[in-house]
Write an enzyme that holds these catalytic residues in place. Structure first.
Site, PDB file in Angstrom:
ATOM      1  N   HIS A 145      41.685 -29.969 -61.347  1.00  0.00           N
ATOM      2  CA  HIS A 145      42.310 -30.084 -62.666  1.00  0.00           C
ATOM      3  C   HIS A 145      41.789 -31.281 -63.455  1.00  0.00           C
ATOM      4  CE1 HIS A 145      45.272 -32.748 -60.498  1.00  0.00           C
ATOM      5  NE2 HIS A 145      45.226 -33.399 -61.647  1.00  0.00           N
ATOM      6  N   ASP A 175      42.572 -27.003 -55.580  1.00  0.00           N
ATOM      7  CA  ASP A 175      42.522 -28.143 -56.512  1.00  0.00           C
ATOM      8  C   ASP A 175      41.485 -29.172 -56.088  1.00  0.00           C
ATOM      9  OD1 ASP A 175      43.252 -29.426 -58.847  1.00  0.00           O
ATOM     10  OD2 ASP A 175      44.833 -30.610 -57.900  1.00  0.00           O
ATOM     11  N   SER A 259      45.043 -38.864 -60.219  1.00  0.00           N
ATOM     12  CA  SER A 259      44.558 -37.623 -59.614  1.00  0.00           C
ATOM     13  C   SER A 259      43.105 -37.757 -59.196  1.00  0.00           C
ATOM     14  CB  SER A 259      44.696 -36.465 -60.603  1.00  0.00           C
ATOM     15  OG  SER A 259      46.045 -36.184 -60.874  1.00  0.00           O
TER      16      SER A 259
END
Length: 414
Positions: A145, A175, A259
């Site tokens: 993402h 992911d 992230s």
């Protein structure tokens, strides 16, 4: 006369009583003084024997036993600030890996609504971990993402330089994404640990770029709050879980921009890749990271093939729990012991499943020895445990009877 004699008797009793009290007070004071003298005389002996510790004010500022300072000098002493070099396990852990943490910049192409002109803008920032360096190239793991929708990707190095990055592979279900940059400026490669040995309560250190590069390589600390957690992922927003992401739970602060960053153990080894947090006003300290042992398997395939080669059955699955309960008996004829499974909602002709004899409305309950309770579990097993060309034994119910079929899997891209 009798009254006088009685009065004299009372006076004599009072004198005797007063005399006794005086002797008692005198005896107590004398005993206290003698006891105090005895203790003072025995202090050196008790101190040498280790029963008490004697503080010597004159030695309060002494550097060693032979460097006593007199009371006069002590009174004139000016206290100087002391500079200490503090080394801790956390500091050492961060120092081992901080130069391997980079910023990942998502560059997107957009069109101006009014002028209809197109251009590139920064679509977001995240973090990445340099985990490998070979043949003059460095490989970086980050989240899917973080680079999703990017026309190109830039990497911000610890020295502030920005370099172009190539996307070697990416997968939305797990992911995960792997980037490649020129390795000439890379000085540190992170050491990957073993997430299978993690224990709840052990220290966990998160490092990344929360809220962008302005706070690059920010460090937060907590503990491993949970292992073997699964987070449902709905990729197409249809209300059904498409994937169950295995994660490590931690209370170390993870914020937007973290992230793709690293979750470390106290030895400075990467035990997870930070991926998400629960962001609600009434929730604190719920952050999650993808276990590094899963990351190792996924990145290897992404580097080699550019994608995950999922084993392909050729069915459209639907969770049995979404089917009305009355249909379990009346339409599917399932026995009472079946509590969950995957209904074959649709099946294509000439697919591996069809060739093995599976049909529409069969209910899959097991792949090999792995119980399957949802479509997300089915996809994960075919993705992480199987590849195209391998065989899988499918256990399923049809008309109330448990059957098995051996399917030779095909290949499905993402």
């Amino acid at each position: 006369m009798g009254f006088y004699d009685d009065d004299m008797y009372q006076v004599q009793r009072k004198k005797r009583r007063d005399s006794g009290i005086g002797r008692l007070i005198l005896t107590s004071i004398t005993s206290a003084v003698i006891g105090g003298l005895v203790v003072l005389l025995m202090l050196p002996t008790l101190s040498k024997a280790g029963y008490i510790s004697m503080i010597q004010p004159n030695l309060a500022f002494a550097k060693d036993e032979g460097d006593a300072v007199t009371a006069a000098n002590t009174a004139n002493t000016v206290v100087q600030p002391v500079s200490l070099s503090v080394e801790s396990a956390t500091v050492e852990a961060v120092e081992r890996v901080e130069e391997a943490i980079v910023g990942v910049i998502n560059i997107r192409r957009v069109t101006n609504f009014w002028t209809q002109q197109t251009g590139t803008v920064e679509g977001g920032q995240g973090s990445g971990v340099i985990y490998e360096k070979k043949n003059g190239k460095a490989h970086i793991v980050t989240n899917y993402h973080v680079i999703d929708g990017a026309e190109r990707v830039e990497v911000s190095l610890p020295n502030g330089d920005k370099v172009e990055a190539k996307i070697l592979g990416a997968d939305p279900y797990t992911d995960m994404a792997v980037l490649e940059i020129d390795g000439s400026a890379v000085t540190t490669v992170a050491e990957l640990g073993n997430s299978d040995t993690l224990k709840v309560g052990e220290p966990a250190i998160a490092i990344g770029n929360p809220l962008g590069l302005e706070f690059s390589r920010t460090v937060t600390q907590g503990i491993v709050s949970g292992v073997d957690r699964s987070m449902p992922v709905d990729l197409n927003s249809d209300g059904e879980t498409d994937w169950e992401l295995d994660v490590i739970q931690t209370d170390a602060a993870i914020n937007p921009g973290n992230s793709g960053g690293a979750l470390l153990n106290i030895q400075g080894q990467v035990i997870g890749i930070n991926t998400l947090k629960i962001a609600r006003e009434d929730v604190e300290g719920l952050g999650f990271a993808i276990p590094i042992n899963d990351v190792k398997k996924i990145t290897k395939q992404l580097v080699e093939d550019g994608k995950l080669k999922r084993g392909y059955l050729g069915i459209v699955p639907r969770d049995l729990t979404t089917i009305p309960r009355y249909a379990w008996k009346q339409e599917l004829h399932l026995p009472d012991e079946v509590k969950a499974g995957v209904l074959i909602w649709q099946i294509e002709e000439f697919t591996p499943a069809a060739k093995a004899g599976l049909r529409q409305y069969d209910v899959i309950v097991k792949l090999d020895d792995q119980e399957i309770t949802s479509g997300a579990q089915l996809r994960k097993y075919l993705t992480l445990e199987k590849t195209a060309g391998q065989q899988v034994e499918v256990s399923y119910y049809r008309d109330g009877f448990l059957k098995t079929a051996t399917v030779t899997l095909g290949e499905q891209g993402q």
